[in-house]
Write a protein that holds these residues in place. Structure first.
Motif, PDB file in Angstrom:
ATOM      1  N   LYS A  91     -75.694  41.922  28.188  1.00 37.06           N
ATOM      2  CA  LYS A  91     -74.691  41.900  27.124  1.00 37.06           C
ATOM      3  C   LYS A  91     -74.541  40.469  26.620  1.00 37.06           C
ATOM      4  CE  LYS A  91     -70.370  41.328  29.718  1.00 37.06           C
ATOM      5  NZ  LYS A  91     -69.058  41.900  29.957  1.00 37.06           N
ATOM      6  N   PRO A  92     -74.030  40.301  25.402  1.00 34.73           N
ATOM      7  CA  PRO A  92     -73.892  38.951  24.840  1.00 34.73           C
ATOM      8  C   PRO A  92     -73.057  38.042  25.735  1.00 34.73           C
ATOM      9  CG  PRO A  92     -73.503  40.622  23.165  1.00 34.73           C
ATOM     10  CD  PRO A  92     -73.579  41.339  24.484  1.00 34.73           C
ATOM     11  N   ALA A  93     -73.502  36.790  25.828  1.00 37.47           N
ATOM     12  CA  ALA A  93     -72.833  35.824  26.711  1.00 37.47           C
ATOM     13  C   ALA A  93     -73.252  34.415  26.318  1.00 37.47           C
ATOM     14  CB  ALA A  93     -73.228  36.091  28.167  1.00 37.47           C
ATOM     15  N   PRO A  94     -72.556  33.419  26.851  1.00 45.36           N
ATOM     16  CA  PRO A  94     -73.013  32.036  26.696  1.00 45.36           C
ATOM     17  C   PRO A  94     -74.267  31.802  27.540  1.00 45.36           C
ATOM     18  CG  PRO A  94     -70.668  32.129  27.285  1.00 45.36           C
ATOM     19  CD  PRO A  94     -71.238  33.497  27.498  1.00 45.36           C
ATOM     20  N   PHE A  95     -75.143  30.937  27.042  1.00 47.12           N
ATOM     21  CA  PHE A  95     -76.361  30.558  27.760  1.00 47.12           C
ATOM     22  C   PHE A  95     -76.408  29.043  27.903  1.00 47.12           C
ATOM     23  CE2 PHE A  95     -77.528  34.780  26.718  1.00 47.12           C
ATOM     24  CZ  PHE A  95     -78.583  35.144  27.534  1.00 47.12           C
ATOM     25  N   ILE A  96     -76.951  28.604  29.034  1.00 44.88           N
ATOM     26  CA  ILE A  96     -77.194  27.185  29.285  1.00 44.88           C
ATOM     27  C   ILE A  96     -78.681  27.057  29.614  1.00 44.88           C
ATOM     28  CG2 ILE A  96     -76.690  25.207  30.769  1.00 44.88           C
ATOM     29  CD1 ILE A  96     -73.971  26.650  31.418  1.00 44.88           C
ATOM     30  N   GLY A  97     -79.392  26.247  28.842  1.00 44.12           N
ATOM     31  CA  GLY A  97     -80.814  26.058  29.086  1.00 44.12           C
ATOM     32  C   GLY A  97     -81.116  24.608  29.403  1.00 44.12           C
ATOM     33  N   PHE A  98     -81.663  24.375  30.577  1.00 39.26           N
ATOM     34  CA  PHE A  98     -82.036  23.016  30.995  1.00 39.26           C
ATOM     35  C   PHE A  98     -83.536  22.845  30.838  1.00 39.26           C
ATOM     36  CE2 PHE A  98     -83.611  20.342  34.564  1.00 39.26           C
ATOM     37  CZ  PHE A  98     -83.199  19.119  34.058  1.00 39.26           C
ATOM     38  N   SER A  99     -83.963  21.862  30.065  1.00 42.79           N
ATOM     39  CA  SER A  99     -85.365  21.508  29.897  1.00 42.79           C
ATOM     40  C   SER A  99     -86.176  22.741  29.505  1.00 42.79           C
ATOM     41  CB  SER A  99     -85.871  20.828  31.173  1.00 42.79           C
ATOM     42  OG  SER A  99     -87.141  20.259  30.971  1.00 42.79           O
ATOM     43  N   MET A 100     -87.091  23.212  30.346  1.00 40.06           N
ATOM     44  CA  MET A 100     -87.871  24.401  30.031  1.00 40.06           C
ATOM     45  C   MET A 100     -86.957  25.589  29.747  1.00 40.06           C
ATOM     46  SD  MET A 100     -90.572  26.441  32.481  1.00 40.06           S
ATOM     47  CE  MET A 100     -89.244  27.033  33.553  1.00 40.06           C
ATOM     48  N   GLY A 101     -85.846  25.671  30.448  1.00 38.95           N
ATOM     49  CA  GLY A 101     -84.899  26.762  30.226  1.00 38.95           C
ATOM     50  C   GLY A 101     -84.325  26.757  28.821  1.00 38.95           C
ATOM     51  N   GLY A 102     -84.183  25.562  28.238  1.00 41.34           N
ATOM     52  CA  GLY A 102     -83.746  25.477  26.842  1.00 41.34           C
ATOM     53  C   GLY A 102     -84.793  26.015  25.890  1.00 41.34           C
TER      54      GLY A 102
END
Length: 191
Positions: A57-68
């Motif tokens: 379901k829709p949510a906030p995302f945090i992406g670090f380096s490759m995760g971004g």
């Protein structure tokens, strides 16, 4: 289904250990954090597909380096899943052609001598502005836990990623960019 989920997409050779302090802070703020485990996916698209199976379901995302980079691929393919996005030490650019050969050499070297050896020689000298034994030990622990297969898959995924700058330009989602002034691997000029 978890209440108030937040999805954390880790960087190369990172796992949940990288985000222990953030997980506690998010839990204390009433969120349920989920760290997506990128262990065998050989493309950014496959990492985004894995993320979609966990983020229901829709949510906030945090992406670090490759995760971004994965988060931007997800923003392109499934923008409805992302309420807001924080990109930390990441970028939207395709990999440079010369980086692909370097990544393949690193994979071959890791196969011959071990992931820890390659991390110590090629990665860790660029990870921290100032030497930090505790952080270095954590980086090596995560790399050893993830192992060679994850290392190879992740470097192959990074080498074949698409440019997603237009995704950033065209989105109406809330975006937060966090970068280090002295970040050598992902300088502020490309974040």
């Amino acid at each position: 289904m978890a209440k108030n989920p937040v999805y954390i997409l880790p960087g190369t050779m990172c796992n949940h250990r990288m985000f222990e302090a953030q997980i506690i802070a998010l839990q204390n703020a009433g969120y349920t954090p989920h760290v997506i485990p990128f262990t065998e996916q050989t493309s950014i698209a496959k990492m985004a597909e894995l993320t979609k199976t966990i983020a229901l379901k829709p949510a906030p995302f945090i992406g670090f380096s490759m995760g971004g980079i994965v988060a931007l691929a997800l923003l392109k393919s499934n923008p409805e899943l992302i309420q807001s996005l924080c990109l930390i030490s990441s970028n939207s650019l395709a990999d440079k052609l010369e980086r692909s050969a370097i990544r393949q050499k690193q994979i071959e070297q890791a196969h011959a001598t071990g992931v820890e050896s390659v991390l110590k020689h090629d990665f860790m000298p660029h990870y921290f502005h100032q030497p930090n034994i505790k952080h270095s030990e954590l980086a090596l622990k995560m790399a050893n836990e993830l192992g060679f297969n994850a290392f190879s898959a992740q470097l192959n995924a990074l080498a074949t990623r698409e440019d997603t700058l237009n995704v950033i330009k065209q989105t109406n989602k809330k975006l937060l960019f966090v970068g280090g002034e002295r970040d050598v691997l992902c300088p502020s000029t490309i974040q």
